[in-house]
Design an enzyme around this catalytic site. Structure first.
Site, PDB file in Angstrom:
ATOM      1  N   GLU A  24       0.851  -1.188   0.000  1.00 22.93           N
ATOM      2  CA  GLU A  24       0.000   0.000   0.000  1.00 22.93           C
ATOM      3  C   GLU A  24       0.894   1.248   0.000  1.00 22.93           C
ATOM      4  O   GLU A  24       1.878   1.272   0.733  1.00 22.93           O
ATOM      5  CB  GLU A  24      -0.906   0.039   1.229  1.00 22.93           C
ATOM      6  CG  GLU A  24      -1.997   1.081   1.074  1.00 22.93           C
ATOM      7  CD  GLU A  24      -2.996   1.098   2.240  1.00 22.93           C
ATOM      8  OE1 GLU A  24      -2.736   0.459   3.266  1.00 22.93           O
ATOM      9  OE2 GLU A  24      -4.013   1.768   2.103  1.00 22.93           O
ATOM     10  N   ALA A  75       1.788  -0.548  11.081  1.00 22.66           N
ATOM     11  CA  ALA A  75       1.400  -1.909  10.737  1.00 22.66           C
ATOM     12  C   ALA A  75       0.674  -1.876   9.403  1.00 22.66           C
ATOM     13  O   ALA A  75       0.288  -0.810   8.925  1.00 22.66           O
ATOM     14  CB  ALA A  75       0.495  -2.484  11.816  1.00 22.66           C
ATOM     15  N   MET A  76       0.493  -3.052   8.794  1.00 21.65           N
ATOM     16  CA  MET A  76      -0.186  -3.128   7.500  1.00 21.65           C
ATOM     17  C   MET A  76      -1.106  -4.327   7.464  1.00 21.65           C
ATOM     18  O   MET A  76      -0.709  -5.440   7.774  1.00 21.65           O
ATOM     19  CB  MET A  76       0.868  -3.211   6.381  1.00 21.65           C
ATOM     20  CG  MET A  76       0.276  -3.371   4.989  1.00 21.65           C
ATOM     21  SD  MET A  76      -0.705  -1.915   4.491  1.00 21.65           S
ATOM     22  CE  MET A  76      -1.919  -2.676   3.436  1.00 21.65           C
ATOM     23  N   GLU A  77      -2.352  -4.053   7.028  1.00 18.94           N
ATOM     24  CA  GLU A  77      -3.440  -5.031   7.135  1.00 18.94           C
ATOM     25  C   GLU A  77      -3.478  -6.047   6.004  1.00 18.94           C
ATOM     26  O   GLU A  77      -4.565  -6.390   5.528  1.00 18.94           O
ATOM     27  CB  GLU A  77      -4.771  -4.271   7.204  1.00 18.94           C
ATOM     28  CG  GLU A  77      -5.166  -3.518   5.912  1.00 18.94           C
ATOM     29  CD  GLU A  77      -4.748  -2.066   5.878  1.00 18.94           C
ATOM     30  OE1 GLU A  77      -3.771  -1.715   6.561  1.00 18.94           O
ATOM     31  OE2 GLU A  77      -5.387  -1.269   5.157  1.00 18.94           O
ATOM     32  N   ASN A  78      -2.328  -6.574   5.544  1.00 18.79           N
ATOM     33  CA  ASN A  78      -2.350  -7.604   4.511  1.00 18.79           C
ATOM     34  C   ASN A  78      -3.314  -8.718   4.924  1.00 18.79           C
ATOM     35  O   ASN A  78      -3.233  -9.225   6.036  1.00 18.79           O
ATOM     36  CB  ASN A  78      -0.964  -8.213   4.338  1.00 18.79           C
ATOM     37  CG  ASN A  78       0.108  -7.163   4.167  1.00 18.79           C
ATOM     38  OD1 ASN A  78      -0.020  -6.275   3.339  1.00 18.79           O
ATOM     39  ND2 ASN A  78       1.143  -7.235   4.991  1.00 18.79           N
ATOM     40  N   GLU A  86      -5.778  -3.168  12.731  1.00 16.07           N
ATOM     41  CA  GLU A  86      -5.442  -3.962  11.539  1.00 16.07           C
ATOM     42  C   GLU A  86      -6.456  -5.089  11.340  1.00 16.07           C
ATOM     43  O   GLU A  86      -6.837  -5.396  10.219  1.00 16.07           O
ATOM     44  CB  GLU A  86      -4.027  -4.536  11.659  1.00 16.07           C
ATOM     45  CG  GLU A  86      -2.932  -3.493  11.863  1.00 16.07           C
ATOM     46  CD  GLU A  86      -2.961  -2.355  10.861  1.00 16.07           C
ATOM     47  OE1 GLU A  86      -3.319  -2.605   9.688  1.00 16.07           O
ATOM     48  OE2 GLU A  86      -2.653  -1.208  11.246  1.00 16.07           O
TER      49      GLU A  86
HETATM   50 ZN   LIG Z   1      -5.392   1.283   8.847  1.00 15.32          ZN
END
Ligand SMILES: [Zn+2]
Length: 855
Positions: A130, A265-268, A301
């Site tokens: 992203e 953080a990243m919501e993969n 997340e």
């Molecule tokens: Zn977010």
């Protein structure tokens, strides 16, 4: 959640991918990767050329398959557009086809795309896609509306773990120490949610949440720090499944602690990546704030697994709702899990920061049309997340929690595995509540800023409030014309005896009848649930100050301090009014309220009084007297069974008497206690570690600086590493400041922390100038190393340099070297420089007079 600088190019809608069959082979030692992908597409009409995204890749082979017919194709990269165009030898008919591509690239050094990371001597590759960096990993249709199934395979060395969005289907031995890991196909996903991790990783045992296996992954040797993250993950997941009334949409959930990561953080989907500080915690030494923050980010997340991943925004213009919703949901989930943490009280600090930013002339509306991904990226700020969350919260308060939840459930079921726009949510909420949600929501997201609500008892037959609204500006010089904006304002007024009255005010002014007898006081933003500021009439103000503890809850006291301070800064109230309020809060029992007071006093100390002046000494003396008594009463040590609230209050008081007042005895004691802490990490109450490490640095010499470096290098927890690393920026001894600056571009400061160390240096009275010179001198290197999102944070932090001459320099420097991602941040920083200077001019003398009176 982060960024890049891609083109304005958008793909045609008549070629849509349905399935990706991807094989990647990263070579961690060489820093390169190669891969093949077959993309099944559906063409709405025949085409002689097909364009998709690709950036920083070499395409070595391309073909289009239609049925059994393989058509060779020429691949041409358009660097400026981030695209590759395939021109097959024969036209491709409408219907189904498969694009087959081989490609090569280098692992990125900038935390995006498929990037290289290290932990000690160990090498890793992680993905961060992203907003639009999946195109740096493989040629793809890199826009959120092109959802497709991914079947991923990765070739890796035998010792390396490989993770992706889906569970492993099988492993294939290739010999020579290599194997290929094949994953199950995913449900339809947008490209920005693709995840791959490769390298030596260990996992906790699996915990089941319903049928979903949940694990935490980390670099070797950190398993003892994973229990809290795992628990928070499972507790959040359970509550989210219940809220959405839909099971978790993916086959497994991996929570991965990544040793170098740009965002929080990243919501993969199915494989969420975090900074280590937000997932790996030592229960014996972690501070409450670190624990709350980790829980909130984990819940945020996981909320995205539904809101964002399962139902995805059709285009980046609705990114705000994705983030606003997840931010709001996280507070809700953690509040339900740990009611004693009073999460919504903590949210008040975020609401306050968003109000402060949104009061600038250079703010922006929550929603704006987005032509390019770069524009969307610029919107990742307090307005998108915190104001957005506050508006979502205000709508929930207005509709009631049950109707709101029912609307969200309608929306989820209707759009699952697809894409949606904000209007779809408003429609679902209107169906569930019977109210015109779109009208209210639209006004709040389309207009920049927020209302100042002025209230006073109305001259009417019965008890009533006269209410006026106007747009609030921090700048007193803004003309009446611009202040004329109106909002449909859900006003919630608190009255004695726990009574609450509601009204939706539409016009510039209104009279709100209050039932019952005329009340001794009222508070016009009950529970601080609305996104507006209140100016109460003088009698009410005085009445509230007299019965702060009895009339108002902690979050309301905090809101009152925030409103009064904002009115002072905007020249709508005298500085005395906020000082009297702070004075009345000297015995305040709540730590969040104390932090709110500290925020205002810190600005007076840093921006209004001159460094080293008599006024500064008087201000600090008063802070030490007013809050020192409470601190002494609590003492430095906590009883074994002391409640968290008391521990947090002690830390807040230490920030006041140490951090702001710099009381010499407190600084000296901090230095002594630091020694004990360095010898034994349990020697300090965990919530005092952060302030003590920072305060000791202020009075520390070069030898202590050297020890901080060592602790950061060999830290036992990610929090300790961060604490000592960032505190290197708090040293004032000239040799130590030079030492910190000397480290900035070296390996000791991870890319993810570089901008934060610089921002702290800007705030350091002995370090700001040197840091700013360094930024100018080494700009080319910094620009290359610092990710774009962090660059704009850095620009935003420059007003800490205080003196107007820096404003001129900052303007000149960034005008000559424009940073497009930070264009708005620059405007905001310059506005803040100017407002601070005006505050200084306007309030300096009144502040000095007030301090003389209380001396
Ligand atoms: Zn977010």
């Amino acid at each position: 959640m982060p960024s890049s600088r891609p083109s304005r190019f958008r793909l045609a809608a008549d070629v849509r991918p349905t399935d990706y069959d991807l094989h990647l082979h990263p070579d961690l030692a060489a820093g390169t990767f190669r891969g093949e992908v077959r993309i099944a597409v559906r063409l709405a009409k025949a085409r002689t050329a097909i364009t998709l995204h690709a950036a920083d890749l070499a395409v070595t082979h391309a073909a289009v398959r239609v049925g059994d017919d393989e058509i060779p194709a020429r691949a041409t990269l358009q660097r400026a557009d981030d695209t590759v165009t395939l021109q097959p030898k024969r036209p491709v008919p409408a219907g189904e086809a498969t694009l087959a591509l081989r490609f090569e690239g280098a692992l990125s050094q900038h935390l995006r795309g498929l990037y290289a990371a290290r932990s000690g001597d160990r090498r890793y590759a992680f993905t961060q896609c992203e907003t639009a960096d999946c195109r740096r990993i493989l040629p793809c249709f890199d826009e959120p509306a092109f959802k497709a199934r991914f079947r991923v395979a990765v070739t890796a060395r035998d010792g390396d773990t490989v993770l992706s969005n889906a569970p492993v289907a099988r492993e294939e031995r290739l010999g020579e120490g290599l194997r290929r890991v094949h994953f199950e196909p995913t449900p339809p996903l947008s490209t920005y949610l693709l995840a791959i991790a490769v390298g030596p990783l260990e996992a906790t045992a699996v915990r089941l949440c319903g049928d979903t296996p949940v694990r935490v992954w980390h670099v070797p040797g950190k398993g003892h720090l994973a229990a809290f993250g795992l628990e928070a993950g499972v507790e959040s997941l359970r509550r989210l499944e219940e809220y959405f009334d839909l099971p978790y949409p993916y086959a497994k959930l991996d929570l991965v602690a990544v040793p170098d990561f740009e965002a929080g953080a990243m919501e993969n989907a199915g494989a969420v990546f975090f900074r280590e500080t937000l997932l790996l915690l030592d229960p014996a030494t972690v501070a409450m704030q670190e624990r709350k923050r980790a829980a909130e980010v984990i819940a945020h997340e996981l909320a995205h697994m539904w809101y964002g991943d399962l139902v995805t925004m059709a285009w980046w213009d609705d990114l705000w709702l994705n983030e606003a919703f997840a931010t709001w949901m996280a507070y809700r989930v953690v509040d339900a899990w740990k009611p004693e943490w009073r999460m919504w009280q903590g949210f008040e600090h975020d609401r306050a920061s968003a109000l402060a930013l949104d009061a600038l002339s250079s703010t922006h509306p929550i929603y704006a049309p987005v032509r390019s991904v770069a524009e969307a990226t610029e919107n990742f700020d307090l307005i998108t997340y915190e104001k957005g969350a506050a508006v979502v919260r205000m709508i929930e308060h207005w509709l009631g929690p049950d109707a709101f939840r029912d609307g969200v459930r309608i929306y989820m079921r209707r759009h699952r595995e697809g894409n949606a726009v904000a209007a779809d949510l408003w429609r679902a909420l209107a169906e569930a509540s019977g109210r015109d949600v779109a009208r209210v929501a639209q006004a709040w997201i389309a207009q920049p800023g927020f209302p100042l609500v002025t209230t006073r008892p109305a001259r009417s037959a019965g008890p009533a409030l006269a209410v006026r609204q106007e747009r609030f500006f921090a700048d007193p010089g803004v003309g009446a014309e611009k202040r004329r904006a109106r909002w449909p304002l859900p006003l919630v007024v608190k009255l004695p005896g726990g009574r609450v009255e509601r009204a939706l005010v539409d016009g510039a002014s209104a009279t709100m009848p209050l039932p019952g007898r005329r009340a001794a006081w009222y508070f016009a933003n009950a529970a601080a649930g609305g996104f507006y500021r209140v100016r109460h009439d003088a009698d009410t103000c005085a009445a509230l100050v007299q019965r702060l503890g009895e009339a108002l809850t902690a979050v309301e006291r905090l809101a009152l301090v925030g409103d009064q301070w904002a009115l002072v800064r905007a020249d709508r109230a005298p500085v005395d009014s906020v000082l009297e309020l702070a004075d009345a809060l000297g015995d305040e029992p709540d730590h969040d309220v104390l932090d709110g007071v500290a925020g205002a006093l810190a600005v007076l100390d840093e921006q209004v009084v001159a460094p080293g002046s008599r006024e500064q000494a008087a201000l600090r003396g008063w802070v030490a007297r007013r809050f020192g008594g409470a601190f002494e009463q609590l003492g430095w040590s906590a009883a074994r069974d002391e409640p968290d609230d008391v521990r947090l209050r002690r830390a807040a008081l230490l920030r006041l008497v140490g951090g702001i007042a710099e009381a010499p005895a407190v600084l000296a004691e901090s230095r002594r206690r630091l020694e004990a802490y360095l010898a034994d990490r349990r020697a300090l109450e965990p919530n005092l570690a952060e302030p003590v490490v920072g305060l000791a640095a202020r009075v520390g010499d070069e030898a202590l600086h050297e020890r901080y470096r060592e602790v950061a290098r060999a830290a036992r927890t990610p929090q300790e590493q961060r604490r000592f690393l960032l505190s290197l920026a708090a040293f004032r001894a000239p040799g130590a400041v030079r030492g910190t600056i000397g480290l900035l571009l070296g390996p000791e400061v991870p890319t993810q922390d570089l901008a934060f160390v610089l921002m702290r240096l800007f705030q350091n009275p002995a370090g700001g100038d040197m840091a700013w010179r360094f930024v100018q001198r080494r700009w080319t290197a910094l620009r290359k190393r610092i990710p774009p999102l962090m660059l704009s944070r850095l620009v935003e932090a420059t007003p800490a340099l205080r003196e107007p001459r820096y404003a001129h320099e900052v303007r000149a420097f960034f005008t000559a070297r424009p940073v497009p991602e930070a264009a708005r941040a620059l405007k905001q920083a310059l506005e803040r420089f100017r407002l601070n200077a005006e505050l200084r001019r306007r309030t300096g003398r009144a502040l000095a007079r007030w301090l003389e009176r209380v001396e």
